[in-house]
Design an enzyme around this catalytic site. Structure first.
Site, PDB file in Angstrom:
ATOM      1  CG  HIS A 253      -1.233   4.266   5.440  1.00  0.00           C
ATOM      2  ND1 HIS A 253      -1.477   4.336   4.092  1.00  0.00           N
ATOM      3  CD2 HIS A 253      -1.332   2.936   5.765  1.00  0.00           C
ATOM      4  CE1 HIS A 253      -1.704   3.121   3.617  1.00  0.00           C
ATOM      5  NE2 HIS A 253      -1.624   2.260   4.607  1.00  0.00           N
TER       6      HIS A 253
ATOM      7  CG  HIS B 132      -6.274   1.518   2.256  1.00  0.00           C
ATOM      8  ND1 HIS B 132      -5.419   2.025   1.312  1.00  0.00           N
ATOM      9  CD2 HIS B 132      -5.499   0.797   3.101  1.00  0.00           C
ATOM     10  CE1 HIS B 132      -4.196   1.600   1.558  1.00  0.00           C
ATOM     11  NE2 HIS B 132      -4.212   0.860   2.636  1.00  0.00           N
TER      12      HIS B 132
ATOM     13  CB  CYS C 267      -0.970  -0.024   1.171  1.00  0.00           C
ATOM     14  SG  CYS C 267      -2.155  -1.375   0.985  1.00  0.00           S
TER      15      CYS C 267
END
Lengths: 216, 376
Positions: free
Chosen positions: B268, B302, B135
């Site tokens: 994040h 996300h 990610c």
């Protein structure tokens, strides 16, 4: 000057190193993905090794060989080494395995143990955990001349101080190698490359030529 | 040689373009809703943030449809731009189709196939590479691109990022019990997990010299970057935040900058218990006083490998607007994040922002942006 400081390699029948000219024929007593454990190449048991896919086992074996060839001992303290993977197939096999298992189970719930290997960086991550390698970790799949873009990335990581050394991996279906690259000078003239698999010899030549051309 | 951003664009659950995404986030709109792309009946969570109108298992892959939409909007991307494609699973929906239909296309879903499509779509002729780092893929690509421009190896890099909400990914995160049934609540005391999102975007980077020569608007500069690995766990971050702190410290070092210069952090902030706590631990290793911090994932989920690029574009916009965005979907900020995480948009006059991402396998990445003069 960036140089290759050590190499571990494996093919269908042999594994070995380059600087220390180690070579072992394993085909009659072990398989490609079990030989690392069977021959005691790891300093201790690798957690969850039994559930690793073949590529992950291969990466761990190559890491042990390359670190040994580079004269590095891993243990309780992390090593500032990055991991850069080149594997043209990526994680396609792991993806297929995960989703097929899920479909065959009736598309209710999948297996987390398979899902965690559905990234092309997963084998590198397992190696980073076991060997304590805390530098950058990434996967590249460049078009065209593989080593031109790859060596540029290696020099970027080293030149900008992101890490002190980089383990570069190339995995094909039944073969693979890992090269430890860094700025420490090592004597390369004594390397015994005559008995190496042809693909590896060619890759070493390409890497060395690219490094020279890049001026690093 | 400075690396500057001269163009950005994106497709997100908010719609086409950075404006749509910025306006939605600024107004606190949430795009996480019930998934209708595939059945979620068997799973404990039924929510994700999807882009409306994409066709699933019906022709081109989800990310190809996203990239086609982006390409139609793109203007003046030089054909000599080097392509970096940041993704985690790419066209995995094509692989799903082959398995569900029991066909044997062994290359379905291969990342190099998507890379070639992307080169063709944007009519690029100088090659490129897939960059995948879980990610943090986009953020790693930003760092590598900046390094190659600063060294003089290249003077123009196009980073394209994309990932999609698929059954493959949804069931995987479900099996890890990583999804919050009520939607992601980053940095909230009540948080229980993430919401999957999707998106695609690009950012065109150039050397400052070339940007000036071509009279391009300078949207911002990549001032520093840092990468590290926890070497700790496959799916969970190192709880002490040491790995991420190391990446942030490297970004400050490459920028030759003190932490106090950073005006805000686009974190994040996935909404998982461990990620968000780890991030706060990491930031407290860097700053002795709270630095305003936000996450976009409560609003738009996300987007995995694409998230770093979307966050980079939003960070540049936030610098230009002198606004720190609110973290959406937070009722009670977790104790460790109090004083740091914004729940309302607030003015922030600064010229420096930090964006961070972490991912499976302990990957950490941090990028520092400096405000530019052009309109983002």
């Amino acid at each position: 000057m960036i140089q290759i400081q050590g190499i571990g390699w494996i093919d269908e029948s042999h594994y070995g190193t380059v600087r220390r000219a180690k070579q072992s024929h394993y085909a009659q007593r072990a398989t490609l993905d079990t030989v690392g454990q069977q021959d005691g190449l790891f300093r201790g048991p690798i957690k969850n090794f039994g559930r690793f896919d073949r590529v992950t086992r291969l990466v761990c074996t190559l890491t042990a060989l390359a670190l040994e060839d580079g004269g590095l001992v891993y243990g309780s303290d992390n090593l500032d080494i990055g991991l850069l993977g080149l594997n043209p197939a990526g994680c396609l096999a792991a993806n297929r395995s995960f989703y097929t298992d899920y479909v065959e189970a009736g598309r209710t719930l999948s297996r987390a143990n398979l899902f965690i290997y559905t990234l092309p960086t997963s084998p590198l991550a397992e190696a980073a955990i076991h060997f304590g390698l805390s530098g950058p970790l990434l996967y590249l799949d460049p078009l065209g001349e593989v080593f031109v873009d790859t060596i540029e990335t290696v020099t970027s990581l080293l030149g900008s101080g992101q890490t002190k050394q980089v383990l570069l991996y190339r995995i094909e279906a039944m073969t693979g190698w890992a090269a430890l690259l860094g700025e420490r000078e090592v004597e390369q003239d004594d390397w015994q490359t005559d008995s190496l698999p042809e693909d590896l010899r060619s890759d070493i030549q390409d890497i060395t030529a690219t490094l020279k051309k890049s001026g690093y | 040689m400075k690396t500057v951003a001269v163009d950005v664009d994106m497709l997100t659950p908010f719609g086409e373009g950075l404006d749509a995404c910025w306006d939605g986030l600024r107004d606190g709109v949430g795009m996480v809703s019930k998934v209708d792309r595939f059945s979620t009946e068997a799973f404990p969570c039924h929510l994700a943030a999807c882009i409306p109108g994409l066709r699933y298992h019906a022709g081109p892959s989800l990310v190809e449809q996203m990239l086609q939409a982006l390409q139609k909007r793109a203007v003046a991307i030089p054909e000599d731009a080097y392509l970096m494609l940041a993704t985690t699973t790419g066209e995995v929906d094509l692989l799903e189709e082959t398995i569900l239909s029991d066909t044997t296309d062994t290359r379905a879903g291969a990342l190099d196939v998507l890379l070639n499509k992307c080169c063709d779509l944007f009519a690029l002729n100088t090659g490129g590479t897939v960059v995948s780092a879980a990610c943090a893929s986009s953020t790693v690509a930003l760092g590598l691109a900046a390094a190659s421009i600063e060294s003089g190896s290249r003077d123009c890099v196009l980073i394209v990022a994309c990932d999609a909400v698929t059954e493959f990914v949804f069931t995987g995160f479900s099996s890890l019990m990583a999804l919050d049934p009520e939607g992601a609540r980053p940095f909230a005391a009540e948080r229980k997990g993430l919401s999957i999102g999707e998106g695609a975007g690009y950012i065109l980077l150039m050397s400052e010299k070339r940007a000036q020569r071509e009279n391009r608007p300078i949207l911002g500069q990549i001032a520093g970057w840092g990468l590290s690995n926890d070497a700790n766990h496959m799916t969970g971050p190192a709880r002490d935040g040491e790995g991420l702190a190391r990446a942030v410290a490297k970004s400050l070092r490459t920028a030759q900058m003190a932490p106090e210069r950073v005006g805000f952090v686009c974190a994040h902030g996935t909404g998982t218990l461990y990620n968000d706590a780890m991030e706060m631990s990491a930031f407290k290793r860097i700053w002795s006083q709270p630095c305003p911090t936000f996450s976009i994932k409560g609003a738009m989920g996300h987007a995995m490998g694409a998230t770093g690029l979307l966050e980079a574009a939003l960070s540049l916009r936030a610098l230009q607007e002198s606004v720190v965005l609110a973290t959406t979907n937070v009722q009670h900020v977790a104790d460790e994040a109090l004083g740091w995480v914004t729940t309302e948009a607030q003015p922030c006059h600064t010229d420096m922002a930090l964006s961070t991402n972490s991912g499976f396998g302990g990957v950490n990445a941090a990028v520092l942006f400096k405000r530019g003069q052009g309109d983002v």
